[in-house]
Design a protein around this motif. Structure first.
Motif, PDB file in Angstrom:
ATOM      1  N   VAL A 161      12.418 -16.350 -36.589  1.00 49.80           N
ATOM      2  CA  VAL A 161      13.123 -17.676 -36.707  1.00 49.80           C
ATOM      3  C   VAL A 161      12.594 -18.524 -37.902  1.00 49.80           C
ATOM      4  N   ALA A 162      11.300 -17.896 -38.382  1.00 48.02           N
ATOM      5  CA  ALA A 162      10.951 -18.499 -39.627  1.00 48.02           C
ATOM      6  C   ALA A 162      10.094 -17.636 -40.190  1.00 48.02           C
ATOM      7  N   VAL A 163       9.668 -17.959 -41.440  1.00 43.92           N
ATOM      8  CA  VAL A 163       9.029 -17.087 -42.588  1.00 43.92           C
ATOM      9  C   VAL A 163       8.367 -17.634 -43.582  1.00 43.92           C
ATOM     10  N   THR A 164       7.171 -17.110 -43.710  1.00 41.11           N
ATOM     11  CA  THR A 164       6.408 -17.973 -44.966  1.00 41.11           C
ATOM     12  C   THR A 164       5.842 -16.570 -45.835  1.00 41.11           C
ATOM     13  N   GLY A 165       5.855 -17.050 -47.366  1.00 42.61           N
ATOM     14  CA  GLY A 165       5.114 -16.148 -48.000  1.00 42.61           C
ATOM     15  C   GLY A 165       4.068 -16.701 -48.833  1.00 42.61           C
ATOM     16  N   PHE A 166       2.879 -15.996 -48.980  1.00 40.81           N
ATOM     17  CA  PHE A 166       1.749 -16.928 -49.757  1.00 40.81           C
ATOM     18  C   PHE A 166       1.076 -15.604 -50.331  1.00 40.81           C
ATOM     19  N   MET A 167       0.110 -16.098 -51.170  1.00 40.90           N
ATOM     20  CA  MET A 167      -0.781 -15.399 -51.827  1.00 40.90           C
ATOM     21  C   MET A 167      -2.094 -16.143 -52.550  1.00 40.90           C
ATOM     22  N   PRO A 168      -3.088 -15.334 -52.623  1.00 36.76           N
ATOM     23  CA  PRO A 168      -4.438 -15.972 -53.243  1.00 36.76           C
ATOM     24  C   PRO A 168      -4.099 -16.106 -54.605  1.00 36.76           C
ATOM     25  N   MET A 169      -4.579 -17.079 -55.118  1.00 34.38           N
ATOM     26  CA  MET A 169      -4.611 -17.359 -56.801  1.00 34.38           C
ATOM     27  C   MET A 169      -5.893 -17.617 -57.195  1.00 34.38           C
ATOM     28  N   ILE A 170      -6.217 -17.984 -58.361  1.00 27.61           N
ATOM     29  CA  ILE A 170      -7.111 -18.486 -59.158  1.00 27.61           C
ATOM     30  C   ILE A 170      -6.585 -19.192 -60.324  1.00 27.61           C
ATOM     31  N   THR A 171      -7.095 -20.536 -60.562  1.00 25.32           N
ATOM     32  CA  THR A 171      -6.763 -21.063 -61.684  1.00 25.32           C
ATOM     33  C   THR A 171      -8.093 -22.103 -61.919  1.00 25.32           C
ATOM     34  N   LEU A 172      -8.069 -22.567 -63.034  1.00 26.93           N
ATOM     35  CA  LEU A 172      -9.060 -23.622 -63.376  1.00 26.93           C
ATOM     36  C   LEU A 172      -8.995 -24.811 -62.651  1.00 26.93           C
ATOM     37  N   TYR A 173      -7.819 -25.148 -62.332  1.00 27.47           N
ATOM     38  CA  TYR A 173      -7.359 -26.320 -61.784  1.00 27.47           C
ATOM     39  C   TYR A 173      -7.880 -26.498 -60.352  1.00 27.47           C
ATOM     40  N   ASN A 174      -7.525 -25.528 -59.476  1.00 28.94           N
ATOM     41  CA  ASN A 174      -7.900 -25.384 -57.942  1.00 28.94           C
ATOM     42  C   ASN A 174      -9.140 -24.379 -57.763  1.00 28.94           C
TER      43      ASN A 174
END
Length: 142
Positions: free
Chosen positions: A57-70
């Motif tokens: 009934v619900a779905v999420t998609g996510f991933m690790p990232m690396i940026t200079l900002y965060n």
């Protein structure tokens, strides 16, 4: 009964497609499967479903990232609840799953973007989930 589970194969991804299609209306099932395959392999993308009585009934998609900002952070790429099942706490449960995954894996920031037209979603992120509005996202097709 409510259950949250990471989807790890094409069969499970296909089961999630009808819900994801409500957010990503431009994708065919073939495009969706191809993009999930590639992003899980190359970008460590995770797709997670919330089941109510064995139905997604619900779905999420996510991933690790690396940026200079965060620095090191988790980017929520997708979050959608089936239109017949909204306002039942499913989106909150999935975001809390992402928050817990982030903490358990050494990330202390979770970030996302939301379309300008999605006023109800913005209210949910800011008021219910306590996200800060910190930027606009710009896009240019080249």
């Amino acid at each position: 009964m409510i259950k949250i589970k990471e989807l790890k194969n094409e069969k499970e991804w296909k089961e999630a497609f009808p819900v994801m299609k409500q957010l990503r209306t431009h994708l065919s099932i073939e495009q969706f499967i191809e993009l999930v395959h590639e992003s899980t392999e190359k970008e460590s993308y995770k797709i997670v479903a919330l089941y109510d009585n064995d139905k997604i009934v619900a779905v999420t998609g996510f991933m690790p990232m690396i940026t200079l900002y965060n620095g090191r952070f988790i980017w929520v790429c997708d979050l959608v609840t089936d239109s017949d099942h909204r306002s039942k706490g499913y989106g909150e449960a999935l975001l809390n799953y992402v928050h817990n995954w982030a903490k358990e894996n050494g990330y202390d920031i979770v970030s996302l973007s939301s379309g300008l037209q999605r006023i109800d979603a913005h209210r949910f992120y800011e008021h219910k989930m306590k996200y800060d509005k910190v930027s606009y996202v710009f896009l240019k097709k080249v």
